[in-house]
Write a protein that holds these residues in place. Structure first.
Motif, PDB file in Angstrom:
ATOM      1  N   PRO A  58       8.732  -1.662   2.230  1.00 11.48           N
ATOM      2  CA  PRO A  58       7.590  -1.510   3.155  1.00 11.48           C
ATOM      3  C   PRO A  58       6.836  -2.341   3.100  1.00 11.48           C
ATOM      4  O   PRO A  58       5.753  -2.722   3.742  1.00 11.48           O
ATOM      5  CB  PRO A  58       7.099  -0.144   2.673  1.00 11.48           C
ATOM      6  N   SER A  59       6.439  -3.111   1.770  1.00  8.77           N
ATOM      7  CA  SER A  59       5.405  -4.223   1.773  1.00  8.77           C
ATOM      8  C   SER A  59       5.602  -5.448   2.670  1.00  8.77           C
ATOM      9  O   SER A  59       4.965  -6.300   2.770  1.00  8.77           O
ATOM     10  CB  SER A  59       5.330  -4.724   0.316  1.00  8.77           C
ATOM     11  N   LEU A  60       6.879  -5.639   3.269  1.00  9.48           N
ATOM     12  CA  LEU A  60       7.210  -6.589   3.870  1.00  9.48           C
ATOM     13  C   LEU A  60       6.371  -6.809   5.502  1.00  9.48           C
ATOM     14  O   LEU A  60       6.096  -7.450   6.044  1.00  9.48           O
ATOM     15  CB  LEU A  60       8.841  -6.787   4.448  1.00  9.48           C
ATOM     16  N   ALA A  61       5.910  -5.485   5.740  1.00  6.99           N
ATOM     17  CA  ALA A  61       5.176  -5.283   7.032  1.00  6.99           C
ATOM     18  C   ALA A  61       3.617  -6.118   7.090  1.00  6.99           C
ATOM     19  O   ALA A  61       3.471  -6.850   8.178  1.00  6.99           O
ATOM     20  CB  ALA A  61       4.606  -3.717   7.292  1.00  6.99           C
ATOM     21  N   ALA A  62       3.066  -6.040   6.037  1.00  8.29           N
ATOM     22  CA  ALA A  62       1.879  -6.971   5.927  1.00  8.29           C
ATOM     23  C   ALA A  62       2.029  -8.554   5.971  1.00  8.29           C
ATOM     24  O   ALA A  62       1.457  -9.073   6.656  1.00  8.29           O
ATOM     25  CB  ALA A  62       1.076  -6.668   4.510  1.00  8.29           C
ATOM     26  N   MET A 138       6.530   1.654  11.851  1.00  8.32           N
ATOM     27  CA  MET A 138       7.102   2.227  10.782  1.00  8.32           C
ATOM     28  C   MET A 138       6.049   2.926   9.537  1.00  8.32           C
ATOM     29  O   MET A 138       6.710   3.609   8.811  1.00  8.32           O
ATOM     30  CB  MET A 138       8.287   1.235  10.151  1.00  8.32           C
ATOM     31  N   LEU A 139       5.060   2.054   9.372  1.00  7.29           N
ATOM     32  CA  LEU A 139       4.241   2.255   8.221  1.00  7.29           C
ATOM     33  C   LEU A 139       3.018   3.534   8.804  1.00  7.29           C
ATOM     34  O   LEU A 139       1.872   3.420   8.295  1.00  7.29           O
ATOM     35  CB  LEU A 139       3.408   1.203   7.774  1.00  7.29           C
ATOM     36  N   LYS A 140       3.301   4.107   9.668  1.00  4.38           N
ATOM     37  CA  LYS A 140       2.454   4.991  10.382  1.00  4.38           C
ATOM     38  C   LYS A 140       1.520   4.495  11.179  1.00  4.38           C
ATOM     39  O   LYS A 140       0.391   5.009  11.316  1.00  4.38           O
ATOM     40  CB  LYS A 140       1.978   6.251   9.407  1.00  4.38           C
ATOM     41  N   GLY A 141       1.475   3.166  11.724  1.00  5.16           N
ATOM     42  CA  GLY A 141       0.495   2.396  12.431  1.00  5.16           C
ATOM     43  C   GLY A 141       0.657   2.848  13.968  1.00  5.16           C
ATOM     44  O   GLY A 141       1.678   3.854  14.294  1.00  5.16           O
ATOM     45  N   PRO A 142      -0.077   2.310  14.761  1.00  8.63           N
ATOM     46  CA  PRO A 142       0.245   2.463  16.131  1.00  8.63           C
ATOM     47  C   PRO A 142       1.351   1.939  16.828  1.00  8.63           C
ATOM     48  O   PRO A 142       1.854   1.121  16.233  1.00  8.63           O
ATOM     49  CB  PRO A 142      -1.116   1.914  16.802  1.00  8.63           C
ATOM     50  N   PHE A 143       1.901   2.458  17.880  1.00  5.57           N
ATOM     51  CA  PHE A 143       2.573   1.842  18.844  1.00  5.57           C
ATOM     52  C   PHE A 143       2.103   1.284  19.913  1.00  5.57           C
ATOM     53  O   PHE A 143       1.251   1.890  20.778  1.00  5.57           O
ATOM     54  CB  PHE A 143       3.840   2.803  19.001  1.00  5.57           C
ATOM     55  N   ALA A 195      -5.860  -4.799   9.228  1.00  7.78           N
ATOM     56  CA  ALA A 195      -4.542  -5.016   8.658  1.00  7.78           C
ATOM     57  C   ALA A 195      -4.468  -4.820   7.353  1.00  7.78           C
ATOM     58  O   ALA A 195      -3.387  -4.780   6.715  1.00  7.78           O
ATOM     59  CB  ALA A 195      -3.891  -6.324   9.422  1.00  7.78           C
ATOM     60  N   HIS A 196      -5.882  -5.339   6.672  1.00  9.64           N
ATOM     61  CA  HIS A 196      -5.770  -5.317   5.294  1.00  9.64           C
ATOM     62  C   HIS A 196      -5.402  -4.100   4.502  1.00  9.64           C
ATOM     63  O   HIS A 196      -5.313  -3.943   3.383  1.00  9.64           O
ATOM     64  CB  HIS A 196      -6.820  -5.914   4.878  1.00  9.64           C
ATOM     65  N   THR A 197      -5.502  -3.092   5.321  1.00 10.38           N
ATOM     66  CA  THR A 197      -4.932  -1.750   4.706  1.00 10.38           C
ATOM     67  C   THR A 197      -3.762  -1.729   4.112  1.00 10.38           C
ATOM     68  O   THR A 197      -3.396  -0.865   3.110  1.00 10.38           O
ATOM     69  CB  THR A 197      -5.119  -0.653   6.012  1.00 10.38           C
ATOM     70  N   PHE A 254      -0.244   2.511   7.044  1.00  7.25           N
ATOM     71  CA  PHE A 254      -1.143   2.053   7.792  1.00  7.25           C
ATOM     72  C   PHE A 254      -2.280   2.969   8.437  1.00  7.25           C
ATOM     73  O   PHE A 254      -2.137   4.024   9.280  1.00  7.25           O
ATOM     74  CB  PHE A 254      -0.642   1.157   9.135  1.00  7.25           C
ATOM     75  N   ASN A 255      -3.462   3.012   7.908  1.00  7.56           N
ATOM     76  CA  ASN A 255      -4.580   3.826   8.274  1.00  7.56           C
ATOM     77  C   ASN A 255      -5.881   3.179   8.143  1.00  7.56           C
ATOM     78  O   ASN A 255      -6.067   1.983   7.950  1.00  7.56           O
ATOM     79  CB  ASN A 255      -4.546   5.032   7.418  1.00  7.56           C
ATOM     80  N   LYS A 256      -6.974   3.978   8.310  1.00 10.79           N
ATOM     81  CA  LYS A 256      -8.294   3.483   8.472  1.00 10.79           C
ATOM     82  C   LYS A 256      -9.153   3.419   7.123  1.00 10.79           C
ATOM     83  O   LYS A 256     -10.250   3.064   7.082  1.00 10.79           O
ATOM     84  CB  LYS A 256      -9.343   4.499   9.306  1.00 10.79           C
ATOM     85  N   ASP A 257      -8.288   3.726   6.019  1.00 12.18           N
ATOM     86  CA  ASP A 257      -8.875   3.670   4.731  1.00 12.18           C
ATOM     87  C   ASP A 257      -9.406   2.306   4.227  1.00 12.18           C
ATOM     88  O   ASP A 257     -10.495   2.251   3.442  1.00 12.18           O
ATOM     89  CB  ASP A 257      -7.935   4.114   3.788  1.00 12.18           C
TER      90      ASP A 257
END
Length: 330
Positions: A58-62, A138-143, A195-197, A254-257
């Motif tokens: 999953p770390s590949l998304a960033a 896939m990391l629960k971000g938006p589509f 995106a830094h989340t 992927f969230n607003k934290d």
């Protein structure tokens, strides 16, 4: 199990789908569904090829997100960052800021799969934009629906990186100027920073904030003192190997934290802390940090990614459709 997990993510995020039917962008010929007739399975192939890589790591998304950002800010979204250096030319990949980029193997694998189905049809620039969308989702971000129709550029020069990419040490003035020069708004700046989340960083990138902020062996006073102590325990002087999460405990979701982190003075980069130095960006940070169910971040991010993907695109008969993303056609 992988299919079940992906389906669950899809159900969780279905409400965030941004529908942009047949969208034309700024007079360019980008549109949703550009390959509907020329390569109908393109987006499904891209999604199905990307999925196993993100499930495994999953770390590949960033870093994939970072690849697209670095591509679009230099010569526009033309896939120039994907090109390998040659004997006669050092490309963008070879520049200092880009040597830490990764995820190119995912793009190459996706391109090979698409080429097998539809040779010479789908550009690497479009593949990059679609891979990033699918990875974030896939990391629960938006589509979001990705307008496509980009062509690939044939020029990539390492010396163009420094003048176009704002470094992590940027202050708010430099950030706003940089984004404005690419046609992006101040809101795009603060939203895309979110995106830094899911990001991580080597200690060496921000060590000056811990050990030598003003050149006198001091710590950046804008960094929360207690958090600075924790970071110093992880990141010793001269550490070039340790990696730190930008949004601790949440970098795989992927969230607003991230905005809560920034609001509390725990943003790792100066460019994160700088978001508190402007009225518009600070207001957005504070509102997202305080919001719960009503957060607009995912919707805002989808819109900002479409804006990012529109920068300097080449279409029509310009450029080319590369056969392999790392090499221009001959």
């Amino acid at each position: 199990m992988a299919t079940l997990r992906l389906f669950q993510v899809f159900l969780q995020q279905l409400f965030m789908v941004v529908v942009l039917s047949e969208l034309a962008v700024d007079g360019q010929s980008l549109q949703v569904g550009f390959y509907r007739k020329t390569c109908p399975p393109a987006e499904a192939i891209i999604r199905n090829t990307t999925t196993p890589y993100i499930l495994e790591d999953p770390s590949l998304a960033a870093p994939l997100l970072r690849v697209q950002f670095h591509d679009c800010f230099v010569r526009g979204c033309d896939g120039s960052v994907l090109l390998d250096s040659t004997e006669n030319n050092e490309t963008e990949k070879a520049s200092g800021p880009n040597q830490s980029l990764r995820g190119f193997h995912v793009i190459d694998a996706v391109k090979a799969a698409v080429e097998e189905a539809c040779p010479g049809v789908v550009s690497c620039a479009d593949i990059l934009a679609l891979v990033v969308r699918d990875a974030v989702f896939m990391l629960k971000g938006p589509f979001w629906e990705v307008p496509t129709g980009r062509r690939d550029g044939r020029v990539s020069i390492d010396s163009e990186i420094t003048e176009n990419l704002p470094p992590p040490s940027s202050n708010i003035t430099r950030l706003k100027t940089s984004f404005k020069s690419k046609g992006l708004s101040t809101k795009d700046l603060v939203v895309l920073s979110g995106a830094h989340t899911i990001g991580r960083s080597h200690c060496s990138i921000f060590s000056d904030r811990l050990y030598n902020f003003s050149g006198r062996g001091d710590t950046d006073p804008s960094l929360d003192p207690k958090y600075a102590i924790k970071l110093k325990k992880k990141c010793k002087r001269g550490d070039v190997t340790t990696v730190v999460e930008l949004d601790p405990g949440s970098f795989k979701t992927f969230n607003k934290d991230y905005y809560k982190v920034v609001a509390e003075g725990r943003g790792i980069f100066q460019s994160d802390a700088a978001l508190l130095d402007d009225n518009e960006t600070r207001d957005y940070v504070i509102s997202q940090a305080a919001s719960a169910v009503s957060s607009t971040f995912l919707k805002d991010f989808a819109e900002a990614m479409i804006n990012l993907g529109n920068i300097g695109v080449i279409t029509g008969t310009e450029g080319e459709i590369r056969k392999r993303c790392a090499f221009v056609n001959f």
